[in-house]
Design an enzyme around this catalytic site. Structure first.
Site, PDB file in Angstrom:
ATOM      1  N   ARG A  29       0.838  -1.205   0.000  1.00 41.79           N
ATOM      2  CA  ARG A  29       0.000   0.000   0.000  1.00 41.79           C
ATOM      3  C   ARG A  29       0.872   1.254   0.000  1.00 41.79           C
ATOM      4  O   ARG A  29       1.871   1.321   0.729  1.00 41.79           O
ATOM      5  CB  ARG A  29      -0.925   0.013   1.223  1.00 41.79           C
ATOM      6  N   ASP A  30       0.465   2.231  -0.819  1.00 41.12           N
ATOM      7  CA  ASP A  30       1.162   3.512  -0.829  1.00 41.12           C
ATOM      8  C   ASP A  30       0.962   4.174   0.528  1.00 41.12           C
ATOM      9  O   ASP A  30      -0.120   4.165   1.099  1.00 41.12           O
ATOM     10  CB  ASP A  30       0.614   4.400  -1.954  1.00 41.12           C
ATOM     11  N   ILE A  31       2.032   4.762   1.052  1.00 37.46           N
ATOM     12  CA  ILE A  31       1.999   5.387   2.371  1.00 37.46           C
ATOM     13  C   ILE A  31       1.120   6.641   2.379  1.00 37.46           C
ATOM     14  O   ILE A  31       0.637   7.056   3.434  1.00 37.46           O
ATOM     15  CB  ILE A  31       3.450   5.713   2.824  1.00 37.46           C
ATOM     16  N   ASN A  86       5.045   6.909 -13.270  1.00 34.69           N
ATOM     17  CA  ASN A  86       5.733   8.191 -13.413  1.00 34.69           C
ATOM     18  C   ASN A  86       7.186   7.925 -13.772  1.00 34.69           C
ATOM     19  O   ASN A  86       7.833   7.057 -13.175  1.00 34.69           O
ATOM     20  CB  ASN A  86       5.652   8.990 -12.108  1.00 34.69           C
ATOM     21  N   VAL A  95      10.440   8.352  -6.335  1.00 34.65           N
ATOM     22  CA  VAL A  95      11.228   7.194  -5.897  1.00 34.65           C
ATOM     23  C   VAL A  95      11.781   6.509  -7.145  1.00 34.65           C
ATOM     24  O   VAL A  95      11.005   6.049  -8.005  1.00 34.65           O
ATOM     25  CB  VAL A  95      10.377   6.212  -5.067  1.00 34.65           C
ATOM     26  N   HIS A  99       8.058   1.541 -10.317  1.00 36.33           N
ATOM     27  CA  HIS A  99       6.830   1.118  -9.633  1.00 36.33           C
ATOM     28  C   HIS A  99       5.620   1.470 -10.466  1.00 36.33           C
ATOM     29  O   HIS A  99       5.594   2.495 -11.130  1.00 36.33           O
ATOM     30  CB  HIS A  99       6.728   1.738  -8.233  1.00 36.33           C
ATOM     31  N   MET A 100       4.647   0.595 -10.395  1.00 40.54           N
ATOM     32  CA  MET A 100       3.371   0.815 -11.058  1.00 40.54           C
ATOM     33  C   MET A 100       2.353   1.141  -9.980  1.00 40.54           C
ATOM     34  O   MET A 100       2.130   0.347  -9.065  1.00 40.54           O
ATOM     35  CB  MET A 100       2.950  -0.439 -11.821  1.00 40.54           C
ATOM     36  N   HIS A 101       1.752   2.335 -10.080  1.00 44.86           N
ATOM     37  CA  HIS A 101       0.674   2.687  -9.158  1.00 44.86           C
ATOM     38  C   HIS A 101      -0.597   1.984  -9.632  1.00 44.86           C
ATOM     39  O   HIS A 101      -0.920   2.024 -10.813  1.00 44.86           O
ATOM     40  CB  HIS A 101       0.394   4.189  -9.189  1.00 44.86           C
TER      41      HIS A 101
HETATM   42  P1  5GP Z   1       6.284   8.390  -7.611  1.00 47.69           P
HETATM   43  O1  5GP Z   1       5.913   9.832  -7.423  1.00 47.69           O
HETATM   44  O2  5GP Z   1       7.779   8.169  -7.547  1.00 47.69           O
HETATM   45  O3  5GP Z   1       5.647   7.775  -8.822  1.00 47.69           O
HETATM   46  O4  5GP Z   1       5.610   7.621  -6.412  1.00 47.69           O
HETATM   47  C1  5GP Z   1       6.259   7.281  -5.238  1.00 47.69           C
HETATM   48  C2  5GP Z   1       5.183   6.852  -4.280  1.00 47.69           C
HETATM   49  O5  5GP Z   1       5.807   6.209  -3.195  1.00 47.69           O
HETATM   50  C3  5GP Z   1       4.343   7.996  -3.725  1.00 47.69           C
HETATM   51  O6  5GP Z   1       2.974   7.795  -4.063  1.00 47.69           O
HETATM   52  C4  5GP Z   1       4.590   7.929  -2.223  1.00 47.69           C
HETATM   53  O7  5GP Z   1       3.427   8.207  -1.467  1.00 47.69           O
HETATM   54  C5  5GP Z   1       5.078   6.505  -2.028  1.00 47.69           C
HETATM   55  N1  5GP Z   1       6.001   6.331  -0.924  1.00 47.69           N
HETATM   56  C6  5GP Z   1       7.063   7.116  -0.612  1.00 47.69           C
HETATM   57  N2  5GP Z   1       7.717   6.637   0.457  1.00 47.69           N
HETATM   58  C7  5GP Z   1       7.050   5.506   0.830  1.00 47.69           C
HETATM   59  C8  5GP Z   1       7.257   4.554   1.881  1.00 47.69           C
HETATM   60  O8  5GP Z   1       8.192   4.617   2.687  1.00 47.69           O
HETATM   61  N3  5GP Z   1       6.370   3.526   1.966  1.00 47.69           N
HETATM   62  C9  5GP Z   1       5.322   3.402   1.083  1.00 47.69           C
HETATM   63  N4  5GP Z   1       4.504   2.361   1.264  1.00 47.69           N
HETATM   64  N5  5GP Z   1       5.109   4.271   0.077  1.00 47.69           N
HETATM   65  C10 5GP Z   1       5.970   5.305  -0.045  1.00 47.69           C
END
Ligand code: 5GP
Ligand code: ZN
Length: 112
Positions: A29-31, A86, A95, A99-101
């Site tokens: 799960r996204d944090i 992204n 990050v 990763h695939m949301h």
């Molecule tokens: P991006 O913007 O790189 O596509 O998405 C990175 C995602 O990672 C964001 O939606 C953010 O909320 C999530 N995220 C960042 N740090 C953590 C973490 O420590 N644990 C989890 N579960 N999600 C994280």
């Protein structure tokens, strides 16, 4: 120890709410969820972004794409879901581990 956040989650050094794990991938799960269901599906192997992919990743990426609807169904998203990847700073990537949301649920906002 890796300085990549998601590699550290794979290694169990940082806790995450894992909903799926297999030999190749992890989903958790996204944090900071932006929808009722907001998962991140990642490869266990470190790949920084789509920009880094080469032919050796073809099977892995196809596997991840095929996994998404299965994860969505397991989360109760019977009517569909959204997938976002992204890429790079201008693409909103924060990050740098691919990763695939997977987003879904009744409050999913319109796109565009
Ligand atoms: P991006 O913007 O790189 O596509 O998405 C990175 C995602 O990672 C964001 O939606 C953010 O909320 C999530 N995220 C960042 N740090 C953590 C973490 O420590 N644990 C989890 N579960 N999600 C994280
Ligand atoms: Zn990594």
């Amino acid at each position: 120890m890796s300085d990549c956040l998601f590699c550290r989650i794979v290694a169990g050094e940082i806790p995450a709410e894992v909903v799926h794990e297999d030999e190749l991938t992890l989903a958790f799960r996204d944090i900071n969820p932006r929808a009722d269901v907001h998962l991140l599906l990642i490869p266990k192997q470190h790949v920084a972004s789509l920009e880094e992919l080469d032919e050796s990743h073809d099977a892995l990426v196809a596997y991840m794409l095929r996994l998404l609807p299965r994860l969505a169904r397991e989360q109760g998203l019977a009517d569909g879901f959204r997938t976002i990847i992204n890429t790079g700073p201008a693409g909103g990537q924060v990050v740098f581990h691919l990763h695939m949301h997977l987003l879904g649920g009744p409050t999913l906002p319109g796109f565009g």
